[in-house]
Design an enzyme around this catalytic site. Structure first.
Site, PDB file in Angstrom:
ATOM      1  N   GLU A 232       0.829  -1.206   0.000  1.00  0.00           N
ATOM      2  CA  GLU A 232       0.000   0.000   0.000  1.00  0.00           C
ATOM      3  C   GLU A 232       0.863   1.255   0.000  1.00  0.00           C
ATOM      4  O   GLU A 232       0.687   2.154  -0.827  1.00  0.00           O
ATOM      5  CB  GLU A 232      -0.914  -0.007   1.237  1.00  0.00           C
ATOM      6  N   ASP A 236       1.150   3.905  -3.179  1.00  0.00           N
ATOM      7  CA  ASP A 236       0.747   5.311  -3.057  1.00  0.00           C
ATOM      8  C   ASP A 236       1.871   6.247  -3.505  1.00  0.00           C
ATOM      9  O   ASP A 236       1.648   7.195  -4.262  1.00  0.00           O
ATOM     10  CB  ASP A 236       0.380   5.628  -1.603  1.00  0.00           C
ATOM     11  N   SER A 431      -7.121   2.114  -3.851  1.00  0.00           N
ATOM     12  CA  SER A 431      -5.967   2.815  -3.298  1.00  0.00           C
ATOM     13  C   SER A 431      -4.972   3.203  -4.370  1.00  0.00           C
ATOM     14  O   SER A 431      -4.032   3.951  -4.095  1.00  0.00           O
ATOM     15  CB  SER A 431      -5.267   1.952  -2.248  1.00  0.00           C
TER      16      SER A 431
END
Length: 506
Positions: A232, A236, A431
């Site tokens: 994650e 990002d 995400s």
């Protein structure tokens, strides 16, 4: 002695949270008391093209905590033997430390040992009673509140894209690269390695990679250790950094608790060192799994951001219209359901060269590869800017805020190429859509010369040309169709057309 009137609040214990017995530790605990505003009115949002009414330095004088409230709470703390460890009046927080027994007596709770999803933590089974000056006390319940909205495909897909390819497909404005902008990225676990980032940006041919700054919040740290949280964090940074390479990326690491999440949003919104104009959040949980104190505190932090001209971009979830709940009912994800968050849904994108051949709602539940979140809030009413969007009623029949607002490629089977742990792999999830949109808005801010701030009303007025309308597919309970829908919102971006529309409005 001042008598402090206490007020109750709604408290839920999520499914799967198991009580193991009383909390037996005696180590002091740190809590965050979130105070009410000195003004009873909500601060006016800097809704594009309006600038913030008060800049960072003046905001606290109007919408921070009242000095009298602070002194009253200090009296309350002293009365219960609690120690003050910090106070940020402009952010409305008072940090207190006390033994478990002192905190139990002060806030009329019983602390216990709990387990949820193989994680043991201190928690309380009832709502803390609050002095009238406070809206929340965070840190008494330390359960994990959010999950990363990243999806690793079950099999390596045949089709996936670099962020640069998606920037071209989505017609991001040429001659922009995020110069002068800072993108805040909130992480509730995991970490990144500079070796991964350097290799990734080098592979993409980005000669000058973005500056990445790790910011520690409430004890959180950049601590890569493998697993989904590292994927994650790296996703990002790599998506936002590839698409806005001249921007600074300030990565706020906080514990995965309501206290950590609140502190991360609040500190990022008020950060006068890094000054993010956009904040990307790829973590969340079902709206009804949050306690009202936690949600109310988070909401006020997002209100602060909107008033200060900071756009918050969020992932709407990867488990379809049910958001991972097991009751077969529709649920939306929070913080995406907040009207102060720009909620990003997910699509499945197929391209031929530099042309999009098809883009439909991401729904790969048949292969257990996820589906975009989306639906209607049961906590937040229909905002004025969604009045004409034909948002369906919420479960139970009331009108509510529709989620998401916008979308972008998120299907792990048409995913994003990232590099994590020294390995190149394809991943997806909403995400990935959130940092893509954050980078787009940072580049638009650069071009416009000022931040778009709360951009909701402007997007809903921008017109069809600013988006690629997604009209095919469903996320379970909701079907895509012309215009806004509860799968992909207004659609995926046409970056240049969106910039033109916002320029005309400004």
């Amino acid at each position: 002695m001042i008598q402090h009137a206490k007020r109750p609040s709604h408290w839920t214990s999520p499914k799967g949270m198991k009580y193991l017995g009383p909390h037996e530790g005696t180590e002091p605990l740190d809590v965050t008391v979130v105070m009410r505003r000195r003004s009873e009115t909500t601060p006016p949002t800097a809704a594009w093209p309006k600038p913030p009414q008060f800049p960072h330095g003046q905001f606290g004088e109007h919408y921070g905590a009242d000095p009298t409230d602070i002194e009253n709470l200090r009296g309350f703390a002293h009365q219960h033997g609690l120690t003050e460890t910090g106070c940020d009046a402009h952010r409305r927080v008072l940090h207190l430390r006390g033994t478990p027994t002192q905190l139990e007596q002060a806030f009329e709770v019983t602390l216990g040992k709990y387990r949820m999803n193989d994680c043991e933590f201190v928690g309380c089974g009832q709502a803390p009673k609050l002095p009238s000056e406070a809206i929340a006390v965070l840190g008494l319940d330390r359960r994990p509140v959010a999950r990363p909205h990243v999806r690793v495909p079950n099999a390596q897909p045949n089709t996936y894209y670099t962020p640069l390819q998606l920037g071209q497909l989505y017609n991001f404005s040429a001659n922009t690269d995020g110069t002068g902008q800072t993108i805040g990225i909130i992480e509730l676990g995991g970490g990144y390695t500079t070796a991964d980032l350097s290799q990734y940006f080098s592979n993409l041919g980005i000669s000058k990679p973005p500056k990445v700054v790790a910011v520690s919040v409430a004890g959180g740290q950049n601590s890569p250790g493998g697993g989904d949280a590292d994927i994650e964090v790296t996703l990002d940074i790599e998506v936002a950094g590839a698409l806005a390479p001249a921007a600074t990326l300030a990565v706020y690491f906080a514990p995965n608790t309501d206290q950590g999440f609140y502190e991360a949003i609040s500190q990022a919104a008020h950060d006068t060192t890094n000054k993010p104009s956009v904040i990307s959040i790829s973590w969340g949980g079902p709206e009804d799994s949050w306690n009202s104190q936690s949600r109310d505190a988070m909401e006020t932090a997002m209100q602060d951001a909107a008033a200060l001209g900071v756009t918050i971009v969020t992932a709407s979830g990867d488990n379809g219209s049910g958001d991972g709940e097991t009751d077969n009912q529709p649920h939306v994800d929070f913080p995406s359901s907040s009207p102060y968050a720009l909620a990003c849904g997910g699509t499945t994108l197929t391209a031929n060269g530099q042309t999009i051949q098809s883009e439909v709602v991401w729904n790969e539940t048949a292969s257990n590869d996820g589906a975009t979140g989306g639906g209607v809030s049961i906590e937040y009413p229909l905002p004025t800017w969604q009045q004409n969007a034909k948002v369906p009623n919420a479960p139970g029949g009331s009108s509510g805020r529709g989620v998401p607002d916008v979308s972008a490629n998120a299907d792990p089977l048409t995913g994003y190429e990232i590099l994590v742990g020294g390995q190149t792999q394809a991943v997806g999830g909403t995400s990935a859509a959130a940092p893509l949109w954050a980078a787009l808005l940072a580049r638009i801010n650069q071009q416009l010369g000022k931040p778009v701030g709360d951009v909701h009303a402007a997007l809903y007025q921008a017109g069809e040309s600013a988006f690629r309308d997604i009209t095919q597919g469903n996320n379970g309970a909701y079907q895509a169709g012309p215009g806004w829908d509860a799968c992909t919102g207004l659609g995926s971006p046409n970056g240049q057309a969106l910039l033109s529309a916002l320029s005309k409005q400004g």
